[in-house]
Design a protein around this motif. Sequence first.
Motif, short mmCIF file in Angstrom:
data_model
loop_
_atom_site.label_atom_id
_atom_site.label_comp_id
_atom_site.label_asym_id
_atom_site.label_seq_id
_atom_site.Cartn_x
_atom_site.Cartn_y
_atom_site.Cartn_z
N ILE A 111 0.96 -1.23 -0.21
CA ILE A 111 0.03 -0.09 0.04
C ILE A 111 0.76 1.07 0.01
CG2 ILE A 111 -1.50 1.06 1.42
CD1 ILE A 111 -2.46 -1.08 -0.10
N PRO A 112 0.78 2.35 -0.83
CA PRO A 112 1.74 3.13 -1.11
C PRO A 112 1.52 4.11 0.87
CG PRO A 112 -0.08 3.41 -2.77
CD PRO A 112 -0.40 2.09 -2.01
N GLN A 113 2.83 4.47 1.25
CA GLN A 113 2.73 5.21 2.18
C GLN A 113 3.09 3.97 3.07
OE1 GLN A 113 0.25 6.71 0.71
NE2 GLN A 113 1.82 7.82 -0.41
N ALA A 114 3.27 2.60 3.00
CA ALA A 114 3.93 1.57 3.72
C ALA A 114 5.30 1.92 3.59
CB ALA A 114 2.75 0.40 3.24
N SER A 115 5.99 0.89 4.92
CA SER A 115 7.28 1.31 4.78
C SER A 115 7.65 -0.56 3.65
CB SER A 115 7.75 1.08 5.90
OG SER A 115 7.55 -0.12 6.73
N ALA B 121 -0.80 2.99 8.09
CA ALA B 121 -1.13 3.52 6.41
C ALA B 121 -2.34 2.67 5.64
CB ALA B 121 0.22 3.42 5.50
N LEU B 122 -2.78 1.73 5.85
CA LEU B 122 -3.56 0.82 5.07
C LEU B 122 -5.01 1.72 5.91
CD1 LEU B 122 -5.38 -1.05 3.26
CD2 LEU B 122 -4.51 -3.17 5.05
N LYS C 39 9.08 -3.17 -1.47
CA LYS C 39 8.27 -1.62 -2.00
C LYS C 39 8.38 -1.20 -3.18
CE LYS C 39 8.02 2.95 0.39
NZ LYS C 39 9.09 3.87 1.22
N PRO C 40 7.71 -1.95 -3.63
CA PRO C 40 7.84 -1.54 -5.89
C PRO C 40 7.06 -0.20 -5.43
CG PRO C 40 5.85 -2.80 -4.84
CD PRO C 40 6.29 -2.78 -4.21
N SER C 41 7.79 -0.10 -7.17
CA SER C 41 7.71 1.78 -7.17
C SER C 41 8.24 1.37 -9.24
CB SER C 41 8.78 2.45 -7.18
OG SER C 41 10.10 2.40 -7.62
#
Length: 357
Positions: A201-205, A263-264, A354-356
Amino acid sequence: MSDLSEHENSKHRKKRLDIFRRRLYIELEQKAQMGIHTPSHVILSIQDIRSEIAQIKMELRSYGVFVDDDPADIATPEETLADKTYLAQPNVSRLVVCSNWLTERDERDQAEIAAILTATLVAILLTIKDFVFFAFDIHYKDIWTALFTPFICLTFGSFYVFWKLRPWLEIRRRRKTQAHIVERLREVLDDQWTIYQSLYIPQASRAFDLVLVAPYGVWVIQMITARGAIRFEKEHWYVETKRGWKNIDKQIELLNMKDDASALEVYFDRQGIQQTPYIAIASDQNIAEKDVDQSPIDVWIAHSIKKKTQNLRTETLLSQAEIEQMNKLLEKRAIEQLAIEDDLIRRGKQLRDKPSS
C-alpha cells in the motif's frame, strides 16, 4: 466520415484487446503460482477475460481488421476440465497473490550464488593445475604470475558468496514461512476469508506479508522467520540459539507494523471505508503459547491458528457490502501492483518489497 469512424473504432478495440490480454497474462501467472490452491474468483476472472477477448476479436474481424490469435486466448480442453472440477468443489478461503518479489528475489540470488560458486570452483581447479604444472616445470618460469588470476578469482568469489549467502537464506526462509503460514490458513479458513499475500500500500514502509479480510475485521500479519524457540519477556523478543537467547526486536519492528497498519487504515478511509486493521505476528515454529502470552500483539502460531480464528467469531460482524468494498479495493491494488512488477521485469529491473514504477 464513415471510414474515419470505423478506423477509430478499430483503434479503440485494439487498445482494449491489448489491455485484456495483459490482464489475462497476469491472472494466468497468478493461477500457475497457486496451482491447486487457486481461488475460484481467479478462475472465473480468467473465463470472463477470455470471453471479452473473443468478442473484441470477432468485432475487429467484422471490420476486416487482421487479428492474430494468442495461444492464451482460448483455454485448452485439459484446463477447461480442471477448472470445472475445481469450481464444483466446496469453497475455501480466497488467496490473492499481490506480488512475485519474494520468488523473483529468491531465484535471482540463487542463480547469482550458483554462478559465482561455479566460477570459484573453476578458479580452484586452475590453481591446482598451475601448482601441478609448476611442480613438473612445464612451461612455467614465474609461478606467481601463473597463480595471480586464479587467486584473485578465488578471493573475490569467496567474499561475494559470504556477503550474499546470508541475505539469500533470509529471503528463502521468509518465502518458505509465508508459504507454510498461507497453507495452514487455507486449511482452517472458509470462503468468508480472503488472504492477500505480499500486498503493498502506498505510504507503507514495505509490503505486508499477509492481509486477511473477513467478516470479523481486517488483520495485518507480519511473519517471524527466526528458527528456534521464541519468547516474549520483559518487553523484548528473543529466539533460542546455540549460544543462548538472542534479541530479535529488530525483526519484529512493532512500531513499523503499527505505522503500516495506520497507512492501510488511511488507504481505506480515502475510499470511504471506516475500518481499523488489527496487527499480529505469525510463525511456523513450534512455539509454546505460554512463552508469548505477555505479547502486546496477537501471535498466530501454525499449530493453533484454527483455535485463534475460531475465537474471532465472537467479534462484531462486518456487513457483506463492507467486505465486498474492501476486497474490491484490495484486488484492484493487487492488479496494479502486478502490472508494475511486470513492467519492471520487462525493463530489466529488480523487484523489491516496496515496488515503484
